[in-house]
Design a protein around this motif. Structure first.
Motif, PDB file in Angstrom:
ATOM      1  N   MET A   1       0.810  -1.182   0.000  1.00 34.94           N
ATOM      2  CA  MET A   1       0.000   0.000   0.000  1.00 34.94           C
ATOM      3  C   MET A   1       0.863   1.258   0.000  1.00 34.94           C
ATOM      4  N   VAL A   2       2.003   1.154   0.698  1.00 38.49           N
ATOM      5  CA  VAL A   2       2.906   2.292   0.787  1.00 38.49           C
ATOM      6  C   VAL A   2       3.467   2.617  -0.594  1.00 38.49           C
ATOM      7  N   SER A   3       3.786   1.614  -1.373  1.00 37.27           N
ATOM      8  CA  SER A   3       4.330   1.858  -2.714  1.00 37.27           C
ATOM      9  C   SER A   3       3.268   2.516  -3.609  1.00 37.27           C
ATOM     10  N   MET A   4       2.011   2.171  -3.439  1.00 37.49           N
ATOM     11  CA  MET A   4       0.927   2.788  -4.217  1.00 37.49           C
ATOM     12  C   MET A   4       0.812   4.264  -3.870  1.00 37.49           C
ATOM     13  N   ASP A   5       0.973   4.589  -2.589  1.00 35.02           N
ATOM     14  CA  ASP A   5       0.930   5.979  -2.148  1.00 35.02           C
ATOM     15  C   ASP A   5       2.087   6.767  -2.760  1.00 35.02           C
ATOM     16  N   LYS A   6       3.275   6.168  -2.779  1.00 30.95           N
ATOM     17  CA  LYS A   6       4.442   6.849  -3.335  1.00 30.95           C
ATOM     18  C   LYS A   6       4.280   7.066  -4.837  1.00 30.95           C
ATOM     19  N   ILE A   7       3.715   6.106  -5.550  1.00 33.13           N
ATOM     20  CA  ILE A   7       3.500   6.240  -7.004  1.00 33.13           C
ATOM     21  C   ILE A   7       2.485   7.343  -7.274  1.00 33.13           C
ATOM     22  N   THR A   8       1.427   7.368  -6.495  1.00 38.83           N
ATOM     23  CA  THR A   8       0.395   8.388  -6.676  1.00 38.83           C
ATOM     24  C   THR A   8       0.965   9.767  -6.376  1.00 38.83           C
ATOM     25  N   GLU A   9       1.754   9.870  -5.300  1.00 39.70           N
ATOM     26  CA  GLU A   9       2.368  11.157  -4.959  1.00 39.70           C
ATOM     27  C   GLU A   9       3.313  11.611  -6.056  1.00 39.70           C
ATOM     28  N   LYS A  10       4.110  10.700  -6.592  1.00 38.44           N
ATOM     29  CA  LYS A  10       5.073  11.030  -7.637  1.00 38.44           C
ATOM     30  C   LYS A  10       4.357  11.513  -8.896  1.00 38.44           C
ATOM     31  N   LEU A  11       3.286  10.820  -9.291  1.00 34.82           N
ATOM     32  CA  LEU A  11       2.524  11.217 -10.480  1.00 34.82           C
ATOM     33  C   LEU A  11       1.830  12.561 -10.268  1.00 34.82           C
ATOM     34  N   SER A  12       1.299  12.791  -9.087  1.00 33.99           N
ATOM     35  CA  SER A  12       0.631  14.057  -8.782  1.00 33.99           C
ATOM     36  C   SER A  12       1.615  15.217  -8.823  1.00 33.99           C
ATOM     37  N   ARG A  13       2.821  15.021  -8.260  1.00 38.12           N
ATOM     38  CA  ARG A  13       3.825  16.085  -8.273  1.00 38.12           C
ATOM     39  C   ARG A  13       4.303  16.377  -9.699  1.00 38.12           C
ATOM     40  N   ARG A  14       4.474  15.346 -10.504  1.00 33.60           N
ATOM     41  CA  ARG A  14       4.908  15.527 -11.882  1.00 33.60           C
ATOM     42  C   ARG A  14       3.845  16.298 -12.680  1.00 33.60           C
ATOM     43  N   MET A  15       2.575  15.936 -12.472  1.00 32.94           N
ATOM     44  CA  MET A  15       1.498  16.642 -13.168  1.00 32.94           C
ATOM     45  C   MET A  15       1.423  18.098 -12.702  1.00 32.94           C
ATOM     46  N   ALA A  16       1.636  18.351 -11.415  1.00 31.35           N
ATOM     47  CA  ALA A  16       1.588  19.709 -10.879  1.00 31.35           C
ATOM     48  C   ALA A  16       2.720  20.565 -11.435  1.00 31.35           C
ATOM     49  N   GLN A  17       3.866  19.953 -11.702  1.00 28.74           N
ATOM     50  CA  GLN A  17       5.000  20.693 -12.240  1.00 28.74           C
ATOM     51  C   GLN A  17       4.796  21.042 -13.714  1.00 28.74           C
ATOM     52  N   LYS A  18       4.099  20.179 -14.450  1.00 26.96           N
ATOM     53  CA  LYS A  18       3.960  20.367 -15.893  1.00 26.96           C
ATOM     54  C   LYS A  18       2.700  21.129 -16.299  1.00 26.96           C
ATOM     55  N   THR A  19       1.738  21.285 -15.409  1.00 26.16           N
ATOM     56  CA  THR A  19       0.497  21.982 -15.766  1.00 26.16           C
ATOM     57  C   THR A  19       0.229  23.113 -14.782  1.00 26.16           C
ATOM     58  N   SER A  20      -0.554  24.080 -15.261  1.00 25.99           N
ATOM     59  CA  SER A  20      -0.949  25.185 -14.391  1.00 25.99           C
ATOM     60  C   SER A  20      -2.384  24.947 -13.906  1.00 25.99           C
ATOM     61  N   ARG A  21      -2.787  25.702 -12.902  1.00 28.51           N
ATOM     62  CA  ARG A  21      -4.167  25.581 -12.420  1.00 28.51           C
ATOM     63  C   ARG A  21      -5.160  26.013 -13.486  1.00 28.51           C
ATOM     64  N   ARG A  22      -4.820  27.092 -14.195  1.00 30.69           N
ATOM     65  CA  ARG A  22      -5.704  27.557 -15.263  1.00 30.69           C
ATOM     66  C   ARG A  22      -5.831  26.524 -16.374  1.00 30.69           C
ATOM     67  N   GLY A  23      -4.714  25.917 -16.717  1.00 30.91           N
ATOM     68  CA  GLY A  23      -4.744  24.886 -17.762  1.00 30.91           C
ATOM     69  C   GLY A  23      -5.590  23.697 -17.343  1.00 30.91           C
ATOM     70  N   LEU A  24      -5.466  23.311 -16.072  1.00 28.48           N
ATOM     71  CA  LEU A  24      -6.261  22.197 -15.554  1.00 28.48           C
ATOM     72  C   LEU A  24      -7.750  22.554 -15.554  1.00 28.48           C
ATOM     73  N   LEU A  25      -8.089  23.788 -15.124  1.00 29.35           N
ATOM     74  CA  LEU A  25      -9.488  24.220 -15.128  1.00 29.35           C
ATOM     75  C   LEU A  25     -10.036  24.307 -16.559  1.00 29.35           C
ATOM     76  N   THR A  26      -9.190  24.748 -17.495  1.00 30.25           N
ATOM     77  CA  THR A  26      -9.614  24.814 -18.897  1.00 30.25           C
ATOM     78  C   THR A  26      -9.906  23.423 -19.435  1.00 30.25           C
ATOM     79  N   ALA A  27      -9.032  22.478 -19.161  1.00 30.85           N
ATOM     80  CA  ALA A  27      -9.235  21.099 -19.618  1.00 30.85           C
ATOM     81  C   ALA A  27     -10.507  20.505 -18.987  1.00 30.85           C
ATOM     82  N   PHE A  28     -10.679  20.773 -17.700  1.00 33.88           N
ATOM     83  CA  PHE A  28     -11.870  20.257 -17.018  1.00 33.88           C
ATOM     84  C   PHE A  28     -13.146  20.872 -17.604  1.00 33.88           C
ATOM     85  N   GLY A  29     -13.143  22.185 -17.830  1.00 34.22           N
ATOM     86  CA  GLY A  29     -14.308  22.856 -18.410  1.00 34.22           C
ATOM     87  C   GLY A  29     -14.611  22.373 -19.823  1.00 34.22           C
ATOM     88  N   THR A  30     -13.554  22.166 -20.621  1.00 37.52           N
ATOM     89  CA  THR A  30     -13.733  21.655 -21.984  1.00 37.52           C
ATOM     90  C   THR A  30     -14.348  20.259 -21.952  1.00 37.52           C
TER      91      THR A  30
END
Length: 186
Positions: A1-30
């Motif tokens: 379970m711990v490894s799943m948490d680390k993978i999820t955290e790693k993917l979330s941080r990578r996505m946060a570094q590559k996208t902006s909040r506005r870009g995420l909201l735009t994609a969600f709205g689209t």
């Protein structure tokens, strides 16, 4: 379970570094607006005609014919030539015909009129739309065609009025389309 948490955290941080909040909201709205538009896309419904619904579109109502070559069409269909200014349930689907009321109802003496072209002879005819009154509304084969409809200030040519006046009961059941005569040419 711990490894799943680390993978999820790693993917979330990578996505946060590559996208902006506005870009995420735009994609969600689209995605949200695009998903709402999916029901508006055209869909082939050819397969549904074989499921008990006749070609006129009214379930449980068999297509009819007038039996007269000079009066072509199906009186249980809104596309029938006499119904160019009708608004209501068709008496031909409710136990009557295009000319007569169902048993137990009374034809209103007060009507609205329209002028419809007969495809058999290309002539225009004056049609009297009489409401049949006395029983509860039929609820079958609703048609609302307004080709000759006039505003409420011209009530004799308006189809939005309950014409069950002058009868014993003012309860609307269905509508007929009676030919009055040939219309004069301009």
């Amino acid at each position: 379970m711990v490894s799943m948490d680390k993978i999820t955290e790693k993917l979330s941080r990578r996505m946060a570094q590559k996208t902006s909040r506005r870009g995420l909201l735009t994609a969600f709205g689209t995605a949200l607006v695009g998903g709402a538009a999916i029901p508006l896309l055209p869909v082939a419904r050819a397969g549904q005609s074989g499921q008990g619904v006749p070609s006129n579109g009214y379930e449980g109502v068999a297509p009819q014919s007038t039996g007269n070559v000079q009066d072509p069409g199906d009186p249980t269909s809104c596309d029938y030539w006499r119904y160019c200014a009708i608004d209501g349930f068709l008496c031909s689907c409710c136990g009557g015909t295009q000319n007569s009321c169902p048993p137990g109802t009374e034809m209103s003496p007060i009507t609205w009129i329209g002028t419809c072209q007969n495809p058999a002879d290309s002539k225009h005819y004056i049609i009297s739309y009489n409401d049949c009154c006395g029983k509860t509304s039929c609820g079958r084969c609703l048609c609302n065609r307004n080709e000759s409809d006039k505003p409420m200030v011209r009530p004799q040519a308006n189809n939005d009025t309950n014409w069950c006046l002058g009868t014993e009961s003012s309860v609307y059941t269905c509508s007929t389309a009676v030919i009055i005569g040939l219309a004069l040419e301009d």
